[in-house]
Motif scaffolding. Sequence first.
Motif, PDB file in Angstrom:
ATOM      1  N   GLN A  56     -13.568 -32.253  63.364  1.00  0.00           N
ATOM      2  CA  GLN A  56     -14.167 -30.719  63.576  1.00  0.00           C
ATOM      3  C   GLN A  56     -14.878 -30.212  62.552  1.00  0.00           C
ATOM      4  N   LEU A  57     -15.869 -29.378  62.928  1.00  0.00           N
ATOM      5  CA  LEU A  57     -16.977 -28.861  61.856  1.00  0.00           C
ATOM      6  C   LEU A  57     -16.729 -27.331  62.121  1.00  0.00           C
ATOM      7  N   GLN A  58     -16.704 -26.582  60.958  1.00  0.00           N
ATOM      8  CA  GLN A  58     -16.543 -25.086  60.969  1.00  0.00           C
ATOM      9  C   GLN A  58     -18.361 -24.757  60.331  1.00  0.00           C
ATOM     10  N   LEU A  59     -18.746 -23.784  61.201  1.00  0.00           N
ATOM     11  CA  LEU A  59     -20.096 -23.162  60.864  1.00  0.00           C
ATOM     12  C   LEU A  59     -20.080 -21.698  60.574  1.00  0.00           C
ATOM     13  N   VAL A  60     -20.465 -21.308  59.689  1.00  0.00           N
ATOM     14  CA  VAL A  60     -20.539 -20.099  59.243  1.00  0.00           C
ATOM     15  C   VAL A  60     -22.026 -19.586  58.897  1.00  0.00           C
ATOM     16  N   GLU A  61     -22.449 -18.602  59.629  1.00  0.00           N
ATOM     17  CA  GLU A  61     -23.757 -17.931  59.471  1.00  0.00           C
ATOM     18  C   GLU A  61     -23.902 -16.553  58.475  1.00  0.00           C
ATOM     19  N   SER A  62     -24.812 -16.609  57.880  1.00  0.00           N
ATOM     20  CA  SER A  62     -25.171 -15.245  57.375  1.00  0.00           C
ATOM     21  C   SER A  62     -26.603 -14.839  56.919  1.00  0.00           C
ATOM     22  N   GLY A  63     -26.770 -13.629  56.641  1.00  0.00           N
ATOM     23  CA  GLY A  63     -28.348 -13.391  56.286  1.00  0.00           C
ATOM     24  C   GLY A  63     -28.735 -12.678  57.313  1.00  0.00           C
ATOM     25  N   GLY A  64     -28.059 -12.404  58.463  1.00  0.00           N
ATOM     26  CA  GLY A  64     -28.919 -11.326  59.592  1.00  0.00           C
ATOM     27  C   GLY A  64     -28.933  -9.717  59.027  1.00  0.00           C
ATOM     28  N   GLY A  65     -29.663  -9.001  59.674  1.00  0.00           N
ATOM     29  CA  GLY A  65     -29.972  -7.679  59.261  1.00  0.00           C
ATOM     30  C   GLY A  65     -30.877  -7.078  59.961  1.00  0.00           C
ATOM     31  N   LEU A  66     -31.316  -6.045  59.593  1.00  0.00           N
ATOM     32  CA  LEU A  66     -32.498  -5.305  60.416  1.00  0.00           C
ATOM     33  C   LEU A  66     -33.433  -5.267  59.179  1.00  0.00           C
ATOM     34  N   VAL A  67     -34.749  -5.316  59.922  1.00  0.00           N
ATOM     35  CA  VAL A  67     -36.089  -5.676  59.103  1.00  0.00           C
ATOM     36  C   VAL A  67     -36.882  -4.925  60.143  1.00  0.00           C
ATOM     37  N   GLN A  68     -38.164  -4.544  59.511  1.00  0.00           N
ATOM     38  CA  GLN A  68     -39.171  -3.989  60.224  1.00  0.00           C
ATOM     39  C   GLN A  68     -40.327  -4.990  60.726  1.00  0.00           C
ATOM     40  N   ALA A  69     -40.903  -4.748  61.788  1.00  0.00           N
ATOM     41  CA  ALA A  69     -41.926  -5.947  62.073  1.00  0.00           C
ATOM     42  C   ALA A  69     -42.900  -6.400  60.981  1.00  0.00           C
TER      43      ALA A  69
ATOM     44  N   TYR B 237     -25.100 -29.691  71.831  1.00  0.00           N
ATOM     45  CA  TYR B 237     -24.481 -29.189  70.727  1.00  0.00           C
ATOM     46  C   TYR B 237     -22.735 -29.119  70.677  1.00  0.00           C
ATOM     47  N   ASP B 238     -22.497 -29.787  69.561  1.00  0.00           N
ATOM     48  CA  ASP B 238     -20.636 -29.830  69.625  1.00  0.00           C
ATOM     49  C   ASP B 238     -20.049 -28.511  69.266  1.00  0.00           C
ATOM     50  N   PHE B 239     -20.833 -28.130  67.849  1.00  0.00           N
ATOM     51  CA  PHE B 239     -20.035 -26.997  67.265  1.00  0.00           C
ATOM     52  C   PHE B 239     -20.981 -25.758  67.085  1.00  0.00           C
ATOM     53  N   TRP B 240     -20.530 -24.629  67.172  1.00  0.00           N
ATOM     54  CA  TRP B 240     -21.052 -23.250  66.998  1.00  0.00           C
ATOM     55  C   TRP B 240     -20.445 -22.588  65.972  1.00  0.00           C
ATOM     56  N   GLY B 241     -21.391 -21.759  65.365  1.00  0.00           N
ATOM     57  CA  GLY B 241     -20.865 -20.786  64.378  1.00  0.00           C
ATOM     58  C   GLY B 241     -20.792 -19.425  65.278  1.00  0.00           C
ATOM     59  N   GLN B 242     -20.361 -18.303  64.642  1.00  0.00           N
ATOM     60  CA  GLN B 242     -19.954 -17.148  65.263  1.00  0.00           C
ATOM     61  C   GLN B 242     -21.449 -16.309  65.453  1.00  0.00           C
ATOM     62  N   GLY B 243     -22.233 -16.584  64.963  1.00  0.00           N
ATOM     63  CA  GLY B 243     -23.577 -15.807  65.196  1.00  0.00           C
ATOM     64  C   GLY B 243     -23.852 -14.757  64.130  1.00  0.00           C
ATOM     65  N   THR B 244     -25.026 -14.279  64.172  1.00  0.00           N
ATOM     66  CA  THR B 244     -25.451 -13.150  62.958  1.00  0.00           C
ATOM     67  C   THR B 244     -26.536 -12.293  63.882  1.00  0.00           C
ATOM     68  N   GLN B 245     -26.401 -11.030  63.739  1.00  0.00           N
ATOM     69  CA  GLN B 245     -27.517 -10.150  64.348  1.00  0.00           C
ATOM     70  C   GLN B 245     -28.642 -10.076  63.475  1.00  0.00           C
ATOM     71  N   VAL B 246     -29.689 -10.278  64.192  1.00  0.00           N
ATOM     72  CA  VAL B 246     -31.031  -9.666  63.654  1.00  0.00           C
ATOM     73  C   VAL B 246     -31.512  -8.993  64.443  1.00  0.00           C
TER      74      VAL B 246
END
Length: 124
Positions: free
Chosen positions: A1-14, A111-120
């Motif tokens: 098993q592979l665990q994936l953790v995303e980070s770094g999303g957020g709100l940004v201007q065009a 793709y076999d493994f997925w992270g939980q997602g991060t909002q951009v």
Amino acid sequence: QLQLVESGGGLVQAGGSLRLSCTASGRTFRDIVMGWFRQAPGKEREFVAARDWSGVSTLYARSVKGRFTISRDNNKNTVYLQMTSLKPEDTAVYYCAARGATDGSTNDWEYDFWGQGTQVTVSS
């Protein structure tokens, strides 16, 4: 098993930039392809970028090519997605994914493994 953790999303201007990170744990990071996908509200999940262990095989969606860069730090078991010149249409939940193969793919079902997602969110 592979665990994936995303980070770094957020709100940004065009026109702005963001860097997403995805750290893997649970098994060797070697010889697996790491990819990024995204899903906007009301739309299907779509491929963004993928990179193999060595960096020989790097794939980008046409919509992000030249603006986004995928990279890996194999010592840190981490894959990055540097996003520049962001547009409102880049707004989505971004998912990190891993594929137990040496060749890249643009198909999410390979793709076999997925992270939980991060909002951009990119504001106009």
